[in-house]
Design an enzyme around this catalytic site. Structure first.
Site, short mmCIF file in Angstrom:
data_model
loop_
_atom_site.label_atom_id
_atom_site.label_comp_id
_atom_site.label_asym_id
_atom_site.label_seq_id
_atom_site.Cartn_x
_atom_site.Cartn_y
_atom_site.Cartn_z
N ARG A 172 -59.69 -23.00 -117.54
CA ARG A 172 -60.21 -23.64 -116.50
C ARG A 172 -60.62 -22.24 -115.26
O ARG A 172 -60.43 -22.40 -114.62
CB ARG A 172 -60.18 -24.72 -115.90
CG ARG A 172 -60.08 -25.71 -116.39
CD ARG A 172 -61.10 -26.50 -117.25
NE ARG A 172 -60.78 -27.42 -118.07
CZ ARG A 172 -60.27 -27.22 -119.88
NH1 ARG A 172 -60.42 -26.19 -120.37
NH2 ARG A 172 -60.02 -28.09 -120.61
N SER A 221 -63.07 -33.67 -114.35
CA SER A 221 -61.52 -33.57 -113.70
C SER A 221 -61.45 -33.52 -112.63
O SER A 221 -61.61 -31.64 -111.96
CB SER A 221 -60.95 -32.74 -115.27
OG SER A 221 -60.66 -33.79 -115.75
N GLU A 291 -59.67 -28.84 -109.73
CA GLU A 291 -60.42 -27.93 -110.62
C GLU A 291 -62.04 -27.55 -110.05
O GLU A 291 -62.83 -26.58 -110.07
CB GLU A 291 -60.16 -28.76 -111.60
CG GLU A 291 -61.03 -27.68 -113.07
CD GLU A 291 -61.19 -29.10 -114.21
OE1 GLU A 291 -59.51 -28.80 -114.33
OE2 GLU A 291 -61.83 -29.07 -114.81
C1 LIG Z 1 -68.01 -36.30 -116.69
C2 LIG Z 1 -67.77 -35.35 -116.84
C3 LIG Z 1 -67.37 -34.82 -117.95
C4 LIG Z 1 -66.91 -33.80 -117.72
N1 LIG Z 1 -65.23 -33.72 -118.84
C5 LIG Z 1 -65.36 -32.14 -118.68
C6 LIG Z 1 -64.58 -31.41 -119.93
O1 LIG Z 1 -63.97 -32.38 -120.94
N2 LIG Z 1 -64.20 -29.94 -119.80
C7 LIG Z 1 -64.11 -29.45 -118.92
O2 LIG Z 1 -63.99 -28.10 -119.57
N3 LIG Z 1 -64.96 -29.45 -118.13
C8 LIG Z 1 -65.56 -30.70 -117.91
N4 LIG Z 1 -66.61 -31.41 -116.41
C9 LIG Z 1 -66.45 -30.00 -115.54
C10 LIG Z 1 -67.78 -29.83 -115.56
O3 LIG Z 1 -69.11 -30.06 -116.64
C11 LIG Z 1 -67.88 -28.60 -116.51
O4 LIG Z 1 -66.67 -27.34 -115.93
C12 LIG Z 1 -68.92 -27.55 -116.55
O5 LIG Z 1 -68.44 -26.16 -116.98
C13 LIG Z 1 -69.30 -27.19 -115.09
O6 LIG Z 1 -70.78 -26.60 -115.01
P1 LIG Z 1 -72.04 -26.83 -114.32
O7 LIG Z 1 -73.34 -26.02 -115.15
O8 LIG Z 1 -72.06 -28.09 -114.39
O9 LIG Z 1 -71.58 -25.34 -112.97
P2 LIG Z 1 -71.53 -26.35 -111.92
O10 LIG Z 1 -70.63 -27.79 -111.55
O11 LIG Z 1 -72.75 -26.35 -111.38
O12 LIG Z 1 -70.73 -25.19 -110.99
C14 LIG Z 1 -69.31 -25.28 -111.35
C15 LIG Z 1 -68.85 -23.37 -111.40
O13 LIG Z 1 -68.93 -22.61 -111.54
C16 LIG Z 1 -70.21 -21.94 -111.04
N5 LIG Z 1 -70.95 -21.75 -111.72
C17 LIG Z 1 -72.60 -22.17 -112.73
N6 LIG Z 1 -73.45 -21.96 -113.17
C18 LIG Z 1 -72.86 -20.26 -112.98
C19 LIG Z 1 -73.88 -18.90 -113.16
N7 LIG Z 1 -74.62 -19.20 -114.02
N8 LIG Z 1 -72.78 -17.92 -113.38
C20 LIG Z 1 -71.73 -17.95 -112.44
N9 LIG Z 1 -71.20 -18.63 -112.20
C21 LIG Z 1 -71.84 -20.36 -111.93
C22 LIG Z 1 -70.42 -22.75 -109.55
O14 LIG Z 1 -70.46 -21.33 -108.69
C23 LIG Z 1 -69.00 -22.94 -109.60
O15 LIG Z 1 -68.27 -21.76 -109.03
C24 LIG Z 1 -66.91 -32.86 -116.26
C25 LIG Z 1 -67.80 -32.95 -115.85
C26 LIG Z 1 -68.45 -34.24 -115.95
C27 LIG Z 1 -69.06 -34.56 -114.50
#
Ligand SMILES: Cc1cc2nc3c(=O)[nH]c(=O)nc-3n(C[C@H](O)[C@H](O)[C@H](O)COP(=O)(O)OP(=O)(O)OC[C@H]3O[C@@H](n4cnc5c(N)ncnc54)[C@H](O)[C@@H]3O)c2cc1C
Length: 299
Positions: A172, A221, A291
């Site tokens: 992560r 998480s 996280e």
């Molecule tokens: C129901 C649920 C289940 C989940 N299950 C998992 C799982 O099984 N495994 C897991 O790893 N995660 C899980 N997550 C967490 C999440 O989905 C992941 O961390 C995902 O990768 C975040 O992506 P996002 O586009 O929503 O980023 P955001 O939540 O919008 O941002 C998270 C971080 O990423 C950065 N970011 C986003 N886009 C970019 C970009 N284009 N360039 C640079 N930085 C960027 C942001 O600045 C921030 O620091 C879950 C979340 C939920 C709500």
């Protein structure tokens, strides 16, 4: 209007002023951003970065599925990539994807093409940009396992193509700084049987729905798993299952998930998270680390 907001460069994308960040996140909480900018495409984003008012803070968000925006909102400009960054293209076993493409859509497309390896992404509700930044993973697979390169734009508007090694991807975590934007990524898949992959995707989604509050207002998480431990188990053992603060709750279904049960404040969620950390420390001695990414100002 702040002086700098009247000096924003002309773009083909869209600016929204005093934009609700609650609308941009899974938690559905948080104050407003001074400016939310959705670039039309890469050229538009580069033009913006080269001509933006200097010294105004910039933040990048994806689908907001791992993000808690505080109630005081975000001073500065929030960049959210949209349609101009959502292509998914196949070339043999390689799949090249825009950073705004949803992980689930990428997994489904690969399934339809009979490409295996990215099935784990089906249950991660974020974008590819967020998956690269967070090295998202589950079921024993991580984004780094399949990533060939990621195209990263810095805040000066210069593009860099980096490999997983250069991104120092671990659990992560990457070494990407907040001033680096993932705009595209390429993955390497294996040949597989489309029907089998699609059925595996259905199975993974059903398993997830049974074990996580995937339909709730959550951020995934909350805490990283400490070495050799499961955060959910430490939280459960500390007696936190179902614990509430205001309208924020530790999920009954999965204790490492926090929930906005109604009209919750970001402060309730953050305070509840801190309470959980204290209780886990008292009962097990373990330090839990967030996280979920927290941005913005307290109210
Ligand atoms: C129901 C649920 C289940 C989940 N299950 C998992 C799982 O099984 N495994 C897991 O790893 N995660 C899980 N997550 C967490 C999440 O989905 C992941 O961390 C995902 O990768 C975040 O992506 P996002 O586009 O929503 O980023 P955001 O939540 O919008 O941002 C998270 C971080 O990423 C950065 N970011 C986003 N886009 C970019 C970009 N284009 N360039 C640079 N930085 C960027 C942001 O600045 C921030 O620091 C879950 C979340 C939920 C709500």
């Amino acid at each position: 209007m702040s002086d700098w907001r009247s000096r924003l460069p002309q773009v083909r994308g869209r600016y929204s002023f005093d934009a609700s960040m609650a609308d941009q996140t899974w938690f559905r909480v948080g104050g407003t951003a001074d400016v939310l900018y959705k670039p039309a495409d890469l050229d538009d984003l580069v033009h913006f970065l080269k001509n933006r008012p200097a010294s105004v803070p910039l933040y990048v968000v994806g689908a907001g599925s791992n993000l808690l925006v505080r109630d005081g909102g975000v001073r500065g400009i929030v960049i959210r990539l949209g349609r101009g960054f959502s292509t998914i293209e196949r070339d043999g076993l390689f799949v090249t994807v825009g950073a705004a493409a949803l992980d689930r859509t990428v997994a489904m497309s690969c399934g339809q093409w009979g490409l295996s390896g990215l099935e784990f992404l089906v249950g991660v509700p974020g974008t590819i940009g967020g998956a690269v930044k967070m090295n998202a993973g589950c079921y024993g697979s991580e984004t780094k396992d399949r990533l060939v390169w990621a195209d990263i734009l810095d805040f000066e508007g210069t593009l860099h193509r980096l490999t997983p090694d250069q991104l120092a991807m671990t659990y992560r975590h990457t070494n990407l700084r907040p001033d680096q934007i993932v705009v595209a990524a390429q993955f390497r898949c294996d040949e597989g049987d489309s029907a089998q992959i699609l059925s595996r995707l259905d199975q993974l989604l059903a398993e997830r729905e049974a074990s996580q509050p995937v339909k709730g207002r959550t951020g995934g998480s909350t805490f990283r798993n400490p070495d050799g431990q499961s955060a959910w188990k430490l939280i459960d053992d500390a007696g936190c299952r179902g614990l509430m603060m205001g309208q924020a709750q530790v999920s009954e279904k999965h204790t490492n998930f926090l929930l906005n049960t109604d009209r919750c404040l970001a402060a309730d969620l953050e305070s509840l998270g801190e309470l959980v950390r204290r209780k886990v420390k008292e009962t097990s001695g373990h330090d839990l680390h967030w996280e979920i990414v927290r941005i913005g100002e307290k109210d």
